[in-house]
Design a protein around this motif. Structure first.
Motif, PDB file in Angstrom:
ATOM      1  N   ILE A   1       0.859  -1.184   0.000  1.00 28.31           N
ATOM      2  CA  ILE A   1       0.000   0.000   0.000  1.00 28.31           C
ATOM      3  C   ILE A   1       0.893   1.231   0.000  1.00 28.31           C
ATOM      4  N   GLU A   2       0.766   2.081  -1.001  1.00 30.63           N
ATOM      5  CA  GLU A   2       1.567   3.301  -1.057  1.00 30.63           C
ATOM      6  C   GLU A   2       1.069   4.312  -0.028  1.00 30.63           C
ATOM      7  N   VAL A   3       1.990   5.100   0.484  1.00 31.44           N
ATOM      8  CA  VAL A   3       1.645   6.128   1.461  1.00 31.44           C
ATOM      9  C   VAL A   3       1.665   7.495   0.779  1.00 31.44           C
ATOM     10  N   SER A   4       0.962   8.457   1.373  1.00 32.59           N
ATOM     11  CA  SER A   4       0.888   9.803   0.809  1.00 32.59           C
ATOM     12  C   SER A   4       0.748  10.813   1.928  1.00 32.59           C
ATOM     13  N   GLY A   5       1.782  11.645   2.088  1.00 29.89           N
ATOM     14  CA  GLY A   5       1.726  12.677   3.113  1.00 29.89           C
ATOM     15  C   GLY A   5       0.647  13.700   2.846  1.00 29.89           C
ATOM     16  N   ARG A   6       0.420  14.041   1.577  1.00 29.67           N
ATOM     17  CA  ARG A   6      -0.600  15.043   1.248  1.00 29.67           C
ATOM     18  C   ARG A   6      -1.998  14.573   1.619  1.00 29.67           C
ATOM     19  N   LYS A   7      -2.191  13.239   1.522  1.00 27.13           N
ATOM     20  CA  LYS A   7      -3.501  12.683   1.873  1.00 27.13           C
ATOM     21  C   LYS A   7      -3.581  12.298   3.348  1.00 27.13           C
ATOM     22  N   GLY A   8      -2.455  12.473   4.054  1.00 25.84           N
ATOM     23  CA  GLY A   8      -2.447  12.113   5.469  1.00 25.84           C
ATOM     24  C   GLY A   8      -2.374  10.619   5.695  1.00 25.84           C
ATOM     25  N   PHE A   9      -2.101   9.849   4.627  1.00 31.61           N
ATOM     26  CA  PHE A   9      -2.020   8.396   4.746  1.00 31.61           C
ATOM     27  C   PHE A   9      -0.555   8.004   4.768  1.00 31.61           C
ATOM     28  N   GLY A  10      -0.101   7.545   5.895  1.00 32.80           N
ATOM     29  CA  GLY A  10       1.296   7.178   6.009  1.00 32.80           C
ATOM     30  C   GLY A  10       1.636   6.820   7.430  1.00 32.80           C
ATOM     31  N   VAL A  11       2.921   6.621   7.684  1.00 25.91           N
ATOM     32  CA  VAL A  11       3.371   6.231   9.009  1.00 25.91           C
ATOM     33  C   VAL A  11       4.398   7.246   9.487  1.00 25.91           C
ATOM     34  N   LYS A  12       4.062   7.928  10.569  1.00 24.37           N
ATOM     35  CA  LYS A  12       5.031   8.852  11.154  1.00 24.37           C
ATOM     36  C   LYS A  12       6.194   8.040  11.710  1.00 24.37           C
ATOM     37  N   ALA A  13       7.378   8.573  11.548  1.00 20.82           N
ATOM     38  CA  ALA A  13       8.573   7.847  11.982  1.00 20.82           C
ATOM     39  C   ALA A  13       8.530   7.531  13.467  1.00 20.82           C
ATOM     40  N   ASP A  14       8.124   8.504  14.291  1.00 24.20           N
ATOM     41  CA  ASP A  14       8.064   8.273  15.736  1.00 24.20           C
ATOM     42  C   ASP A  14       7.035   7.210  16.093  1.00 24.20           C
ATOM     43  N   ASP A  15       5.898   7.235  15.408  1.00 25.55           N
ATOM     44  CA  ASP A  15       4.874   6.211  15.666  1.00 25.55           C
ATOM     45  C   ASP A  15       5.405   4.822  15.333  1.00 25.55           C
ATOM     46  N   LEU A  16       6.126   4.724  14.230  1.00 26.81           N
ATOM     47  CA  LEU A  16       6.692   3.437  13.821  1.00 26.81           C
ATOM     48  C   LEU A  16       7.692   2.938  14.861  1.00 26.81           C
ATOM     49  N   ILE A  17       8.582   3.818  15.297  1.00 29.82           N
ATOM     50  CA  ILE A  17       9.584   3.427  16.291  1.00 29.82           C
ATOM     51  C   ILE A  17       8.904   3.019  17.596  1.00 29.82           C
TER      52      ILE A  17
END
Length: 659
Positions: free
Chosen positions: A447-463
């Motif tokens: 699944i591709e992520v898109s910052g403009r659409k707010g769909f993605g994984v923040k680095a801190d959340d992932l860690i």
């Protein structure tokens, strides 16, 4: 040492071929036999020479072996198959050198290397794609340090670009906030998370009415002009987000030396200096007609010489607009100026001030208009590596082309676009993060992520998620440890899992990130390699030995004669494969640097861990009754442990006390 012996072998054979056949071979291919019992090196040289010498390859191989004679460090050369030359090293000599950690003095090129990585727009939280960039870049820096190079680590900050402008639009036009209100928000924890949501909201607002985009153009103009309220707000926002980015990367032990900002490139007139050079050299042309009328352009390829009317259309297709008709400078133009500064060719410099101090006391500097008089010397480097994703290939190529057009061919030859592909999520990972997926999404490979659409994984959340998952495994396994100790172990496992996962794929591969796969203690993962080292430490602990002390003094525990005795025969072949793999760390690191591909080191680490785990199960060291063999087995563990820890450190991975 492995590489040193390979070079010695190739050089001796090259000299014989020159003497005997009058042939000068610039490169001699050296391979590895399919099985260690056949030798350590294999040369297909005789097949290459067969046509020139009009002899059977086997005959040539036999002549080369007879004429070359005994080579220092080797037991013998022997013909194999239809004409291969197999070379067998004197195992005890290589093993003794490995125990002593002998390293031939490397040839270190002169001059500093500049590695630019991360370069995250300071408009919102860092995301999973930024982590791949930063981990690749940081690992390449570590590779260069291992090779003895002096490295400047830079993180370019585009604080006047579209992304920053969009967040300012959100604060001023959607939320109607004042400068004071924005400043108060920047003091709140996770201000970058706030901007993440606002950025997506602005993107939706643009889609509602195209005229809304006029606000972006107004903000961009104000940022380029500088010295106004909008520029001051941009500085507040970008500085606050940038500080969060550094804190995020520091969690992965990623550091920077200097943060050059685009605002200074503009306001210190870097572009003006570059523009003059480009015009004077005829690299830029002012277009008086066609679709690029009023623009300053670079004509590339055949278009660079196309000036007549017949070729005008072709020329336009091959034009790169550097300065737009409204007078604003495009991204590539500023990048050309920046790279002239990197190579010490611009005749201008930044102002500098300290910006961020890491826990180890290392200072990260940032560009400014008026800096402090005493500061490190940045720029003026011999080589550049830009860690930027594959989508920026054209822009990177344009900068190199501009350097060549200006006559800076040597610098262009030492400019490398360290390109890589994007990071996506597996459907399982996206679902675990709370995203709603359609049946079609669930069937996708990623699944591709898109910052403009707010769909993605923040680095801190992932860690955070990786640490929490690792801690669920650590807590029941080690209830005797304190909460702080278990958290430290979980963090080391999580960081190791993340860094290894990002490095094990070759750069052109699209990564589909998956929590379960990354954290697995089995297979090609960071935890698997870490667990091998925990096992090694436990062997020493149970044997009443300090692994670090034993590792330093291992030469006093086992003699050369013992090494020779225990590395013979079928059992010796199996253990020798582990010693031989351990000897290749420096060789693999050379490959990683030459090819800008850290994945080779990840493969090396996995192979070492695999071989060690097989050794661990086959040889119960503590129960070994033969004291000589027991010392030899401990020496084997010590050498493998040292090389694995060394290789993992270059990957930015530490070994936990327990797992």
């Amino acid at each position: 040492m492995y590489r040193h012996l390979e070079r010695r072998l190739a050089q001796q054979i090259r000299e014989f071929v020159r003497r005997a056949y009058g042939l000068d071979l610039p490169k001699i291919v050296v391979e590895q036999p399919p099985r260690v019992e056949l030798g350590e090196y294999a040369l297909p040289l005789a097949f290459e020479l067969a046509k020139k010498l009009r002899k059977p390859p086997r005959k040539i191989a036999e002549e080369i072996i007879a004429g070359t004679g005994l080579i220092d460090g080797f037991e013998r050369l022997e013909p194999a198959g239809a004409g291969y030359i197999n070379a067998r090293v004197a195992r005890e000599i290589l093993a003794t050198a490995l125990i002593a950690n002998e390293k031939p003095k490397p040839d270190i090129p002169a001059g500093k290397v500049l590695v630019e990585h991360s370069s995250i727009n300071p408009n919102k939280a860092a995301h999973i794609g930024h982590l791949r960039n930063a981990i690749l870049g940081d690992t390449f820096v570590r590779l260069l340090h291992f090779a003895g190079r002096e490295v400047d680590v830079q993180n370019y900050i585009d604080n006047t670009g579209v992304q920053v402008a969009d967040v300012i639009v959100g604060f001023l036009h959607l939320e109607k906030k004042s400068r004071a209100e924005i400043e108060a928000l920047t003091q709140q924890p996770h201000f970058d998370f706030y901007c993440w949501d606002l950025y997506a909201e602005v993107s939706r607002w643009y889609e509602q009415d195209k005229q809304n985009r006029d606000a972006r153009h107004q903000v961009l103009h104000a940022l380029e002009e500088g010295g106004n309220e909008t520029a001051a707000i941009a500085d507040l926002i970008s500085i606050a987000v940038l500080r969060r980015h550094l804190e995020t990367m520091d969690r992965l032990d990623i550091e920077y030396d200097f943060l050059p900002r685009e605002s200074e490139i503009l306001h210190l007139h870097f572009w003006d200096a570059a523009f003059g050079k480009l015009k004077d050299a005829g690299v830029l042309t002012f277009e008086t007609g066609g679709k690029n009328k009023g623009c300053w352009v670079m004509r590339r390829g055949k278009a660079a010489t196309a000036r007549d009317a017949e070729n005008a259309e072709i020329a336009e297709e091959n034009q790169k607009v550097i300065v737009r008709s409204n007078g604003t400078v495009g991204y590539v133009g500023k990048d050309i100026a920046y790279h002239l500064w990197k190579f010490g060719l611009l005749g201008r410099d930044f102002g500098y001030r300290k910006f961020y101090r890491y826990p180890n006391g290392h200072d990260c500097w940032i560009s400014t208009i008026d800096g402090v008089p005493e500061h490190p010397h940045f720029g003026d480097v011999a080589e550049i590596y830009n860690v930027i994703d594959a989508r920026q290939a054209e822009a990177q190529h344009t900068v190199v082309e501009a350097l060549r057009e200006l006559g800076y061919n040597q610098q262009a030859d030492h400019y490398t676009h360290f390109s890589y592909e994007m990071v996506a999520l597996t459907p399982r990972c996206a679902a675990e993060l709370g995203y709603q997926l359609s049946d079609e999404d669930k069937a996708r490979s990623y699944i591709e992520v898109s910052g403009r659409k707010g769909f993605g994984v923040k680095a801190d959340d992932l860690i955070d998620t990786l640490i929490a998952s690792a801690k669920k495994e650590v807590d029941p396994r080690h209830p005797q440890l304190s909460e702080a100790e278990r958290m430290t172990i979980a963090t080391q496992i999580a960081v190791g899992a993340l860094r290894y996962f990002m490095l094990k794929f070759t750069k052109p591969s699209v990564i589909a990130f998956d929590f379960k796969e990354a954290l697995s203690f089995e297979g090609e993962t960071g935890p698997y390699a870490q667990y091998a080292m925990v096992r090694a430490n436990n062997i020493f602990r149970k044997g009443g030995l300090d692994p670090d002390v034993f590792g330093r003094d291992v030469a006093s525990y086992v003699s050369t004669d013992e090494l020779a005795a225990h590395l013979k025969g079928a059992d010796g072949n199996e253990i020798w494969e582990l010693w031989l793999a351990s000897s290749k760390t420096s060789y693999v690191i050379e490959q990683c640097i030459a090819t800008t591909e850290p994945a080779y080191l990840a493969k090396h680490v996995f192979q070492l861990a695999q071989l060690f785990n097989a050794f661990y199960h086959r040889h119960p060291i503590l129960a070994e009754p033969d004291e000589s063999r027991k010392r030899f087995l401990f020496a084997t563990v010590a050498v493998v442990r040292r090389e694995l820890i060394r290789a993992l450190a270059v990957m930015g991975i530490t070994v936990p006390a327990a797992m």
